[in-house]
Design an enzyme around this catalytic site. Structure first.
Site, mmCIF file in Angstrom:
data_model
loop_
_atom_site.group_PDB
_atom_site.id
_atom_site.type_symbol
_atom_site.label_atom_id
_atom_site.label_comp_id
_atom_site.label_asym_id
_atom_site.label_seq_id
_atom_site.Cartn_x
_atom_site.Cartn_y
_atom_site.Cartn_z
ATOM 1 N N HIS B 198 23.703 -23.886 6.711
ATOM 2 C CA HIS B 198 24.140 -25.280 6.587
ATOM 3 C C HIS B 198 24.769 -25.656 5.238
ATOM 4 C CE1 HIS B 198 21.200 -26.219 10.106
ATOM 5 N NE2 HIS B 198 22.369 -25.825 10.553
ATOM 6 N N ASP B 293 18.186 -29.380 4.089
ATOM 7 C CA ASP B 293 18.266 -27.938 3.827
ATOM 8 C C ASP B 293 18.295 -27.578 2.348
ATOM 9 O OD1 ASP B 293 18.249 -26.558 6.406
ATOM 10 O OD2 ASP B 293 20.000 -27.779 6.850
#
Lengths: 354, 354
Positions: B198, B293
Site C-alpha cells: 500500500h 499501513d
C-alpha cells in the site's frame, strides 16, 4: 581574452555562440563525436529569441586538451554529474592563470572540481568559480541553432579562492554584467534551487512519469501535499544557511526575485507562475531532475548538513527513494564529503572555501 | 460461546452477521452513533455473494462495556489505528477467561493491545490473538447488507500467550476452519503484506491521487520502478524474519499462495492479478493505505528491525515521506517500541511474545 567552452548541449552552444558574437575567440569541446561533427559541418552557431545573431567558433572538437591550451577562461557547461570527469581530463593541463567557471556548479561543484584536479595531478591550480544557475534559458532547436527564451537579470558567482570572485565579475563586466560576486561558494552551492523543485515532484509523480503520461510539471505535477514536502525540504536547506551565517534564498523569495511572483505559499507560487506554463514533466525517471539533482544537489546538501550536526530527514528520504527507484547508490556516487575533499570537520570546509 | 464484535464497518458487519447466522449470540458495538442507529433500525444483517443468509443480532450499541460483559470472544474488527483506543476503553472490564481477537492485528497489534490494557488498569489479562488478515473480502453495499466477494482459504492466527493459539483454533473449528495456529505473533505481525503493497505505490503516485485522478491502483499505479522499490522494502522485512528465524511469506510467494499467480517479478504478479482488476487508487492521501499501513505497519517493522540492528533505509524513507506529505509524526504516533511495551532489548520482545 579567449574562451574554451566545454559541453555543447543547449547551454554550451548558447554560451559559445554568444561569446563568439561578441568577438571573442572561442573553442568548443564535447565528448559526443556525432554532435561535434554536426557542429563542424554547420560551421556557425545562430542565436534567436532574446539574443539574435550568429558567429563561427575558432575550433570545435572532441579533444579537451586542444581547447584549454593557452585559453584564459574555461567555461564548463555540462550537466553537473559530468563535472568530475571533465576535471579528471583537464587536470594535468591546467595553468595557474586560467579561470574555470562551472555554469552552474549545482551544489559543491567548485569544491568537487578542486579536489578532483588535485587528485589527478594538477600542480597549477587555477581559479575555480561557479555560478548559481545558467544565465540563459535556452534550447537548441537544431544543432547550431539556439533559441534563447530568457536571460536572468542577476547571476551569483563565487570562487575558490573566495577573493577572486570580484576579479572575475570585473573581467566579465562587458560580457555578463549580470554576474554578482558572492563571499564564497557556499552562497552559490547552497542556493541550488533546482534541487529543491525537481526531485520531490518527480518522485511523488513517479507512477505517472514511468507510465509516460504527459502532464504539466508545475501546474499539474505539484499538489498542495507535494508543495508541503518541498517546503519542508527547503527549510532543511535554509537551516544549513542559518547555521553557517549564509543568507540563502527560499523557494518563495526566489519566485519573487526571479519572476515577480508574490504568493503566500510555494504551492501558489509554483502552480501560478506563468513562465512555467507548458513545461512538461520528464518522460522517464532517468531524467536530470533525478540523475543530476540528487547526486549533485541533495547528496552534497545532507553531507554539509552532517558536518553541522543538522538532521535532514526529508532530504535524506528523497535520496533514498531515488536510490531505490533507480537502483543507484547516490550517497556513494554523488558529491559526498569524500568527493568534496572534506573529511569530517566543518573547519576543513571553511578553510577550503575561504 | 457468545461474541462481541467491536467495529461495524464492512468487516465488522460481515463477521457479526456471519456468526449470528451460525446461531451464536452476537453483540455489536461501534462508536459511530449514526451508523449504530441505522443498524438498529434495520434490525438484521444480510449477507450475499460467497455467503448468503441473514440474521439479527442480540444487541447493537455504542456502549462498549455492554457488549463485552459476560462475553466469551471479543472480535475487534476496526482499522488498526483504532486498536489502542479500543484497548483503553475495555481495559477495566476485561476478564481472564475472555479471548480478544484482532481481525487483523496488522503489525504489533496484539503487543500494543496487551501493553495498552495493562497500562489502563486491566488486572485480568485475557488471551489476545491476532489474525494475519481479514478472513472475508467484503463490502457493505448499504447499512446491514454486505456483499462477500471472497473468503480466504487459510488464515494465520497467533496469540499472547503463544501456546493459546491452538486452543483458539480448536474453539473456532466449526466457525472459521481456515484458522491456522502459528508459533507466536511475530508470524502474523511480520506477515503484514498490506504494509508492503500500500504505502509505496500510494506515495509514488501522490500527485495523481491528490489531483483526484481515477486510475487502477495495481495495473496502472504500479510501474516497474515502483515494483522495484516494493521488492526492496519487502527484502528489508524478510531480513527481520531471517534474523529471528521466523519463516515469512514474500510478496511473490503470497501472490502464488493466495491467488495462484506464478510470476517472475512483483511487477508482473501485481499488474496481472485478475482479482485486482477494477480496484481503484484511493481518492485522497488521507487513506488507510497511509494512515493505517504506515503507523501500524511500517513503523512497528522498523522498530523491531532496530532491536535486531537491521537498517531499513527504504522502509524508513517511506515513513518519512508519509510524515512530510501528511504533516504527521508517525514515528511518534505509530506503533513504536514504547507503544508495543518493549524498551530496547530483543530479549524483552521475545519474552512478551512467548
Amino acid at each position: 581574452m579567449n574562451f574554451a567552452v566545454i559541453g555543447a548541449g543547449n547551454g554550451g552552444q548558447c554560451i559559445a555562440g554568444y561569446l563568439s558574437m561578441l568577438g571573442y575567440s572561442v573553442k568548443q569541446q564535447d565528448k559526443n563525436g556525432e554532435l561535434i561533427k554536426s557542429l563542424q559541418e554547420k560551421g556557425r552557431i545562430k542565436l534567436k529569441g532574446k539574443v539574435v545573431g550568429e558567429a563561427s567558433l575558432d575550433l570545435v572538437t572532441t579533444d579537451v586538451h586542444q581547447v584549454i591550451e593557452d585559453t584564459d577562461i574555461i567555461m564548463v557547461v555540462t550537466t553537473a554529474d559530468a563535472h568530475m570527469e571533465v576535471a579528471q581530463e583537464i587536470a594535468p593541463f591546467l595553468q595557474k592563470n586560467q579561470i574555470v567557471i562551472l555554469n552552474p556548479g549545482h551544489t559543491g561543484g567548485a569544491l568537487e572540481f578542486l579536489h578532483t584536479i588535485i587528485q589527478h595531478g594538477c600542480l597549477n591550480i587555477p581559479v575555480i568559480a561557479e555560478t548559481q544557475d545558467l544565465l540563459f534559458s535556452c534550447r537548441a532547436v537544431s544543432v547550431g541553432e539556439v533559441n534563447v527564451s530568457g536571460i536572468k537579470r542577476v547571476m551569483d558567482i563565487a570562487s575558490i579562492p573566495s577573493e577572486k570572485a570580484s576579479e572575475v565579475v570585473d573581467l566579465f563586466k562587458d560580457i555578463f554584467p549580470q554576474f554578482r560576486a558572492r563571499p564564497n561558494v557556499l552562497y552559490t552551492s547552497l542556493n541550488n534551487l533546482g534541487a529543491m523543485v525537481h526531485p520531490v515532484p518527480t518522485l511523488l509523480n513517479a507512477g505517472r512519469i514511468e507510465s509516460q503520461q504527459s502532464f504539466d510539471y508545475y501546474s499539474e505535477g505539484i499538489t498542495k501535499g507535494i508543495a508541503n514536502v518541498m517546503e519542508q525540504m527547503d527549510e532543511e536547506r535554509l537551516s544549513i544557511g542559518k547555521a553557517l551565517g549564509v543568507d540563502l534564498t527560499s523557494i518563495l523569495q526566489w519566485q519573487y526575485e526571479a519572476y515577480g511572483i508574490e504568493a503566500d505559499s510555494i504551492y501558489e507560487a509554483l502552480t501560478c507562475n506563468e513562465s512555467y506554463i507548458g513545461i512538461k514533466a520528464p518522460k522517464t525517471l532517468d531524467s536530470r531532475f533525478l540523475t543530476e539533482d540528487v547526486p549533485c544537489g541533495l547528496v552534497p546538501l545532507v553531507n554539509i548538513g552532517r558536518l553541522l550536526g543538522i538532521e535532514m530527514p526529508v532530504t535524506q528520504s528523497f535520496i533514498e527513494t531515488a536510490n531505490s527507484l533507480l537502483r543507484k547508490d547516490y550517497r556513494k556516487e554523488g558529491r559526498n564529503l569524500e568527493k568534496l575533499g572534506i573529511k569530517n570537520h566543518l573547519e576543513e570546509l571553511m578553510h577550503v572555501i575561504s
